[in-house]
Design an enzyme around this catalytic site. Structure first.
Site, PDB file in Angstrom:
ATOM      1  N   ASN A 146      41.551 -14.470 -10.347  1.00  0.00           N
ATOM      2  CA  ASN A 146      41.130 -15.879 -11.074  1.00  0.00           C
ATOM      3  C   ASN A 146      40.204 -16.308 -10.998  1.00  0.00           C
ATOM      4  O   ASN A 146      39.461 -15.951  -9.580  1.00  0.00           O
ATOM      5  CB  ASN A 146      42.522 -16.560 -11.052  1.00  0.00           C
ATOM      6  CG  ASN A 146      42.199 -17.607 -11.071  1.00  0.00           C
ATOM      7  OD1 ASN A 146      42.592 -17.967 -12.109  1.00  0.00           O
ATOM      8  ND2 ASN A 146      42.818 -18.909 -10.229  1.00  0.00           N
TER       9      ASN A 146
ATOM     10  N   HIS B 276      38.339 -19.970 -10.464  1.00  0.00           N
ATOM     11  CA  HIS B 276      38.970 -20.760 -10.648  1.00  0.00           C
ATOM     12  C   HIS B 276      38.457 -21.786 -10.064  1.00  0.00           C
ATOM     13  O   HIS B 276      36.217 -21.447  -9.397  1.00  0.00           O
ATOM     14  CB  HIS B 276      39.875 -21.004  -9.162  1.00  0.00           C
ATOM     15  CG  HIS B 276      40.026 -22.341  -8.292  1.00  0.00           C
ATOM     16  ND1 HIS B 276      41.007 -23.344  -9.120  1.00  0.00           N
ATOM     17  CD2 HIS B 276      39.395 -23.463  -7.854  1.00  0.00           C
ATOM     18  CE1 HIS B 276      41.466 -23.945  -9.016  1.00  0.00           C
ATOM     19  NE2 HIS B 276      40.689 -24.341  -8.298  1.00  0.00           N
TER      20      HIS B 276
ATOM     21  N   SER C 216      34.806 -19.896  -7.694  1.00  0.00           N
ATOM     22  CA  SER C 216      35.557 -18.581  -6.802  1.00  0.00           C
ATOM     23  C   SER C 216      36.089 -18.077  -7.280  1.00  0.00           C
ATOM     24  O   SER C 216      36.730 -17.874  -8.594  1.00  0.00           O
ATOM     25  CB  SER C 216      36.452 -19.099  -5.831  1.00  0.00           C
ATOM     26  OG  SER C 216      35.415 -19.896  -4.950  1.00  0.00           O
TER      27      SER C 216
ATOM     28  N   ASP D  59      46.036 -20.432  -5.835  1.00  0.00           N
ATOM     29  CA  ASP D  59      44.761 -20.567  -5.474  1.00  0.00           C
ATOM     30  C   ASP D  59      44.647 -20.489  -4.224  1.00  0.00           C
ATOM     31  O   ASP D  59      44.084 -20.537  -3.713  1.00  0.00           O
ATOM     32  CB  ASP D  59      44.147 -21.854  -5.920  1.00  0.00           C
ATOM     33  CG  ASP D  59      44.175 -22.688  -7.523  1.00  0.00           C
ATOM     34  OD1 ASP D  59      44.314 -21.216  -8.369  1.00  0.00           O
ATOM     35  OD2 ASP D  59      44.191 -23.894  -8.153  1.00  0.00           O
TER      36      ASP D  59
HETATM   37  C1  GRF Z   1      36.918 -22.632 -15.852  1.00  0.00           C
HETATM   38  O1  GRF Z   1      36.475 -24.040 -15.261  1.00  0.00           O
HETATM   39  C2  GRF Z   1      37.558 -22.078 -15.314  1.00  0.00           C
HETATM   40  O2  GRF Z   1      37.293 -21.652 -14.341  1.00  0.00           O
HETATM   41  C3  GRF Z   1      38.673 -23.066 -15.044  1.00  0.00           C
HETATM   42  O3  GRF Z   1      39.086 -23.196 -16.692  1.00  0.00           O
HETATM   43  C4  GRF Z   1      38.050 -23.247 -17.056  1.00  0.00           C
HETATM   44  C5  GRF Z   1      38.018 -22.542 -18.554  1.00  0.00           C
HETATM   45  O4  GRF Z   1      36.987 -22.530 -19.532  1.00  0.00           O
HETATM   46  N1  GRF Z   1      40.322 -22.112 -14.834  1.00  0.00           N
HETATM   47  P1  GRF Z   1      36.781 -21.046 -20.241  1.00  0.00           P
HETATM   48  O5  GRF Z   1      37.858 -21.661 -20.902  1.00  0.00           O
HETATM   49  O6  GRF Z   1      36.713 -19.723 -20.185  1.00  0.00           O
HETATM   50  O7  GRF Z   1      35.509 -21.716 -20.960  1.00  0.00           O
END
Ligand code: GRF
Length: 236
Positions: free
Chosen positions: A118, A120, A147, A156
């Protein structure tokens, strides 16, 4: 001449990556672009969403898309079981949550444990969950970032493979900070996936290993987009 006589090793097939998305899909696009330009040796075998209208789905051909609304299922477990069946059907080596905003139930995590990553938008263990940018600003943090971690059943909380850090600027609001974090998310995710598809990364119990050695501190992304071991500053 066959491979044995010539001494050449048959080239293994590229790793198969399934991507879970809920929204825009800029991280998915970064993966697609890196595969296209040859900087990530992998193949996207499916894009999966809990939002049938997620713009991210449009980034791949229809044959690679799977989506369903959780409302059509009797329970969270039933939705995750259907999602898991669809993912298993494409035989992924890696399952990457890239902006997948729904909490995964324990059975799903156990099903894909060890190949489930994932991204995050915070420097975990700080700010798990939502609204990470607003919370970092409200707390007066000097640094924020992103991360990439292995997913475990606790939200997370899996071991962090790598992080990218940026300063919080005095005029930042949650949107400006989120925009700058997103720009470092893409190279961070790609750098981790390069280790993953090269067979260098593994989750063993509660430990992440790199080249078979336990990684006690997350790798750090440098300004050139390379990962470094923070204790020695050596590139990996
Ligand atoms: C990113 O900031 C990711 O870290 C978070 O959601 C956002 C998704 O952005 N979990 P995208 O859909 O990849 O543009």
């Amino acid at each position: 001449m066959n491979a044995r006589v010539s001494g050449a090793q048959p080239s293994p097939l590229p790793d198969r990556i399934a991507v879970l998305v809920s929204g825009r899909g800029s991280n998915l696009q970064a993966i697609l672009d890196a595969i296209e330009d040859g900087s990530l040796r992998a193949r996207i075998v499916g894009v999966f969403s809990d939002k049938p209208d997620a713009p991210a789905l449009e980034r791949v051909e229809p044959a690679l898309r799977w989506s369903a609304s959780p409302k059509a299922f009797a329970s969270r477990e039933a939705f995750d079981a259907a999602l898991g069946d669809a993912i298993e059907a494409v035989r992924p080596d890696w399952v990457v949550c890239a902006g997948y905003l729904r909490i995964l139930c324990d059975a799903f995590v156990e099903r894909f444990r060890g190949r489930l990553l994932n991204i995050h938008p915070s420097l975990l263990p700080k700010y798990p969950g939502l609204r990470t940018h607003a919370r970092a600003i409200a707390d007066g943090e000097a640094e924020h970032g992103a991360s990439v971690h292995f997913v475990i059943t606790e939200l997370d909380a899996g071991t962090v493979v790598a992080q990218a850090r940026i300063p919080v600027l005095s005029g930042d609001d949650p949107d400006t900070l989120a925009g700058r974090v997103l720009r470092i998310e893409h190279p961070l995710l790609l750098a981790v996936l390069r280790l993953a598809v090269a067979g260098r990364l593994a989750e063993q119990g509660t430990t992440t290993t790199l080249d078979g050695h336990a990684l006690f501190t997350p790798l750090l992304l440098d300004s050139a987009g390379a990962l470094r071991a923070p204790d020695t500053d050596a590139p990996v």
